[in-house]
Design a protein around this motif. Structure first.
Motif, PDB file in Angstrom:
ATOM      1  N   ASP A 115      14.799 -26.131  -2.254  1.00 45.02           N
ATOM      2  CA  ASP A 115      13.467 -25.697  -2.711  1.00 45.02           C
ATOM      3  C   ASP A 115      13.340 -24.180  -2.589  1.00 45.02           C
ATOM      4  OD1 ASP A 115      10.841 -25.493  -3.483  1.00 45.02           O
ATOM      5  OD2 ASP A 115      10.019 -26.427  -1.680  1.00 45.02           O
ATOM      6  N   ILE A 116      13.929 -23.492  -3.557  1.00 44.29           N
ATOM      7  CA  ILE A 116      13.897 -22.024  -3.627  1.00 44.29           C
ATOM      8  C   ILE A 116      13.476 -21.682  -5.049  1.00 44.29           C
ATOM      9  CG2 ILE A 116      15.240 -19.898  -3.443  1.00 44.29           C
ATOM     10  CD1 ILE A 116      17.259 -21.592  -1.717  1.00 44.29           C
ATOM     11  N   GLN A 117      12.509 -20.791  -5.184  1.00 40.89           N
ATOM     12  CA  GLN A 117      11.987 -20.487  -6.521  1.00 40.89           C
ATOM     13  C   GLN A 117      11.653 -19.008  -6.644  1.00 40.89           C
ATOM     14  OE1 GLN A 117       8.114 -22.172  -7.316  1.00 40.89           O
ATOM     15  NE2 GLN A 117       8.417 -22.121  -9.523  1.00 40.89           N
ATOM     16  N   THR A 118      12.034 -18.412  -7.762  1.00 44.81           N
ATOM     17  CA  THR A 118      11.583 -17.065  -8.086  1.00 44.81           C
ATOM     18  C   THR A 118      10.207 -17.214  -8.726  1.00 44.81           C
ATOM     19  OG1 THR A 118      13.824 -16.256  -8.402  1.00 44.81           O
ATOM     20  CG2 THR A 118      12.052 -14.982  -9.434  1.00 44.81           C
ATOM     21  N   LEU A 119       9.199 -16.706  -8.050  1.00 42.91           N
ATOM     22  CA  LEU A 119       7.823 -16.817  -8.537  1.00 42.91           C
ATOM     23  C   LEU A 119       7.439 -15.648  -9.432  1.00 42.91           C
ATOM     24  CD1 LEU A 119       6.290 -17.957  -5.164  1.00 42.91           C
ATOM     25  CD2 LEU A 119       6.669 -19.359  -7.184  1.00 42.91           C
ATOM     26  N   GLN A 120       8.072 -14.510  -9.190  1.00 42.01           N
ATOM     27  CA  GLN A 120       7.811 -13.336 -10.012  1.00 42.01           C
ATOM     28  C   GLN A 120       9.126 -12.586 -10.173  1.00 42.01           C
ATOM     29  OE1 GLN A 120       4.313 -11.078  -8.999  1.00 42.01           O
ATOM     30  NE2 GLN A 120       5.217  -9.192  -9.739  1.00 42.01           N
ATOM     31  N   PRO A 121       9.660 -12.521 -11.388  1.00 41.62           N
ATOM     32  CA  PRO A 121      10.914 -11.784 -11.601  1.00 41.62           C
ATOM     33  C   PRO A 121      10.708 -10.300 -11.272  1.00 41.62           C
ATOM     34  CG  PRO A 121      10.266 -13.003 -13.574  1.00 41.62           C
ATOM     35  CD  PRO A 121       9.133 -13.092 -12.610  1.00 41.62           C
TER      36      PRO A 121
ATOM     37  N   LYS B  46       0.820  -1.214   0.000  1.00 37.25           N
ATOM     38  CA  LYS B  46       0.000   0.000   0.000  1.00 37.25           C
ATOM     39  C   LYS B  46       0.852   1.263   0.000  1.00 37.25           C
ATOM     40  CE  LYS B  46      -3.781  -2.177   2.530  1.00 37.25           C
ATOM     41  NZ  LYS B  46      -4.464  -2.249   3.823  1.00 37.25           N
ATOM     42  N   ASP B  47       2.052   1.181   0.586  1.00 31.43           N
ATOM     43  CA  ASP B  47       2.921   2.347   0.701  1.00 31.43           C
ATOM     44  C   ASP B  47       3.974   2.441  -0.392  1.00 31.43           C
ATOM     45  OD1 ASP B  47       1.611   3.164   3.041  1.00 31.43           O
ATOM     46  OD2 ASP B  47       2.932   1.952   4.300  1.00 31.43           O
ATOM     47  N   TRP B  48       4.053   1.455  -1.261  1.00 29.31           N
ATOM     48  CA  TRP B  48       5.070   1.474  -2.294  1.00 29.31           C
ATOM     49  C   TRP B  48       4.658   2.377  -3.440  1.00 29.31           C
ATOM     50  CZ3 TRP B  48       5.982  -4.514  -2.546  1.00 29.31           C
ATOM     51  CH2 TRP B  48       6.747  -4.886  -1.451  1.00 29.31           C
ATOM     52  N   GLU B  49       5.635   3.078  -3.980  1.00 32.23           N
ATOM     53  CA  GLU B  49       5.422   3.918  -5.158  1.00 32.23           C
ATOM     54  C   GLU B  49       5.095   3.030  -6.360  1.00 32.23           C
ATOM     55  OE1 GLU B  49       5.585   7.276  -5.353  1.00 32.23           O
ATOM     56  OE2 GLU B  49       5.929   7.390  -3.190  1.00 32.23           O
ATOM     57  N   PRO B  50       4.211   3.467  -7.232  1.00 31.95           N
ATOM     58  CA  PRO B  50       3.869   2.638  -8.407  1.00 31.95           C
ATOM     59  C   PRO B  50       5.066   2.367  -9.318  1.00 31.95           C
ATOM     60  CG  PRO B  50       2.302   4.438  -8.136  1.00 31.95           C
ATOM     61  CD  PRO B  50       3.410   4.669  -7.139  1.00 31.95           C
ATOM     62  N   SER B  51       6.095   3.206  -9.251  1.00 33.91           N
ATOM     63  CA  SER B  51       7.251   3.022 -10.135  1.00 33.91           C
ATOM     64  C   SER B  51       8.266   2.010  -9.603  1.00 33.91           C
ATOM     65  CB  SER B  51       7.946   4.369 -10.344  1.00 33.91           C
ATOM     66  OG  SER B  51       8.369   4.888  -9.100  1.00 33.91           O
ATOM     67  N   ILE B  52       8.059   1.499  -8.405  1.00 33.35           N
ATOM     68  CA  ILE B  52       9.002   0.539  -7.828  1.00 33.35           C
ATOM     69  C   ILE B  52       8.926  -0.790  -8.591  1.00 33.35           C
ATOM     70  CG2 ILE B  52       7.447  -0.445  -6.103  1.00 33.35           C
ATOM     71  CD1 ILE B  52       9.800  -0.353  -4.139  1.00 33.35           C
ATOM     72  N   HIS B  53      10.059  -1.450  -8.688  1.00 24.61           N
ATOM     73  CA  HIS B  53      10.111  -2.765  -9.326  1.00 24.61           C
ATOM     74  C   HIS B  53      10.233  -3.809  -8.229  1.00 24.61           C
ATOM     75  CE1 HIS B  53      11.161  -1.753 -13.739  1.00 24.61           C
ATOM     76  NE2 HIS B  53      10.216  -0.987 -13.259  1.00 24.61           N
ATOM     77  N   VAL B  54       9.369  -4.836  -8.293  1.00 25.00           N
ATOM     78  CA  VAL B  54       9.269  -5.831  -7.226  1.00 25.00           C
ATOM     79  C   VAL B  54       9.316  -7.228  -7.823  1.00 25.00           C
ATOM     80  CG1 VAL B  54       7.822  -6.696  -5.342  1.00 25.00           C
ATOM     81  CG2 VAL B  54       7.847  -4.258  -5.859  1.00 25.00           C
ATOM     82  N   GLY B  55       9.963  -8.127  -7.090  1.00 23.32           N
ATOM     83  CA  GLY B  55       9.969  -9.541  -7.446  1.00 23.32           C
ATOM     84  C   GLY B  55       9.591 -10.352  -6.220  1.00 23.32           C
ATOM     85  N   LEU B  56       9.286 -11.615  -6.428  1.00 25.85           N
ATOM     86  CA  LEU B  56       8.888 -12.497  -5.336  1.00 25.85           C
ATOM     87  C   LEU B  56       9.627 -13.819  -5.441  1.00 25.85           C
ATOM     88  CD1 LEU B  56       6.997 -13.248  -2.931  1.00 25.85           C
ATOM     89  CD2 LEU B  56       5.376 -14.068  -4.663  1.00 25.85           C
ATOM     90  N   SER B  57      10.245 -14.197  -4.340  1.00 27.19           N
ATOM     91  CA  SER B  57      10.918 -15.481  -4.229  1.00 27.19           C
ATOM     92  C   SER B  57      10.342 -16.181  -3.001  1.00 27.19           C
ATOM     93  CB  SER B  57      12.424 -15.246  -4.065  1.00 27.19           C
ATOM     94  OG  SER B  57      13.104 -16.460  -3.870  1.00 27.19           O
ATOM     95  N   ALA B  58      10.269 -17.497  -3.051  1.00 29.59           N
ATOM     96  CA  ALA B  58       9.775 -18.261  -1.898  1.00 29.59           C
ATOM     97  C   ALA B  58      10.642 -19.492  -1.721  1.00 29.59           C
ATOM     98  CB  ALA B  58       8.320 -18.659  -2.103  1.00 29.59           C
ATOM     99  N   TYR B  59      10.648 -19.994  -0.501  1.00 26.37           N
ATOM    100  CA  TYR B  59      11.365 -21.236  -0.234  1.00 26.37           C
ATOM    101  C   TYR B  59      10.518 -22.149   0.633  1.00 26.37           C
ATOM    102  CZ  TYR B  59      12.672 -18.847   4.127  1.00 26.37           C
ATOM    103  OH  TYR B  59      12.654 -18.165   5.307  1.00 26.37           O
ATOM    104  N   GLY B  60      10.712 -23.457   0.418  1.00 23.14           N
ATOM    105  CA  GLY B  60      10.028 -24.458   1.215  1.00 23.14           C
ATOM    106  C   GLY B  60       8.585 -24.717   0.832  1.00 23.14           C
ATOM    107  N   HIS B  61       8.169 -24.328  -0.349  1.00 22.50           N
ATOM    108  CA  HIS B  61       6.755 -24.418  -0.728  1.00 22.50           C
ATOM    109  C   HIS B  61       6.419 -25.557  -1.692  1.00 22.50           C
ATOM    110  CE1 HIS B  61       8.713 -22.153  -3.860  1.00 22.50           C
ATOM    111  NE2 HIS B  61       7.675 -22.326  -4.641  1.00 22.50           N
TER     112      HIS B  61
END
Length: 140
Positions: free
Chosen positions: A90-96, A67-82
């Motif tokens: 077991d580590i995976q980038t789910l969203q570059p 909610k507080d992030w600027e729209p221009s920020i670039h974000v990725g998502l990584s998860a482990y153990g799923h």
């Protein structure tokens, strides 16, 4: 004792993520920030704090932070153990890393079902490498 250690770990991880994001420099058109969110999806995330599972708490923390992030920020998502029990790889980038798309990010976060081990150090190292932290400013 184990219950309080796991509770401490999730609270510490959430606080660390919050502090890291709060300390990130303001985003301007000339200086685009990059963030990689690393989500603990190990089996211990089914544990509860005050009657709420840690994975639910983590999902809400990510939702609140966006909610507080600027729209221009670039974000990725990584998860482990799923994906696999007993597998420390077991580590995976789910969203570059790319432009912030809150709905897409939350769909990925909500689809995760905790299962396995906790390769936290390796997951953070991989996230930093993916962000090319030696070349650009980045937050893990």
């Amino acid at each position: 004792m184990l219950r309080s250690i796991n509770g401490f770990r999730i609270i510490f991880a959430a606080q660390l993520m919050f502090v890291s994001l709060q300390l990130a420099p303001p985003v301007s058109a000339a200086d685009q920030s990059k963030v990689m969110v690393v989500l603990d999806a190990s089996g211990s995330m089914w544990g509860q704090i005050d009657g709420k599972s840690k994975i639910v708490i983590a999902r809400q923390a990510i939702r609140d932070l966006m909610k507080d992030w600027e729209p221009s920020i670039h974000v990725g998502l990584s998860a482990y153990g799923h994906r696999r029990k007993g597998d420390c790889s077991d580590i995976q980038t789910l969203q570059p890393v790319g432009p912030l798309e809150p709905n897409t990010l939350m769909q990925a976060v909500n689809s995760i079902r905790p299962k396995g081990k906790t390769p936290l150090s390796e997951a953070v190292r991989r996230a930093a490498e993916e962000l090319k932290y030696t070349e650009d400013k980045a937050t893990v």
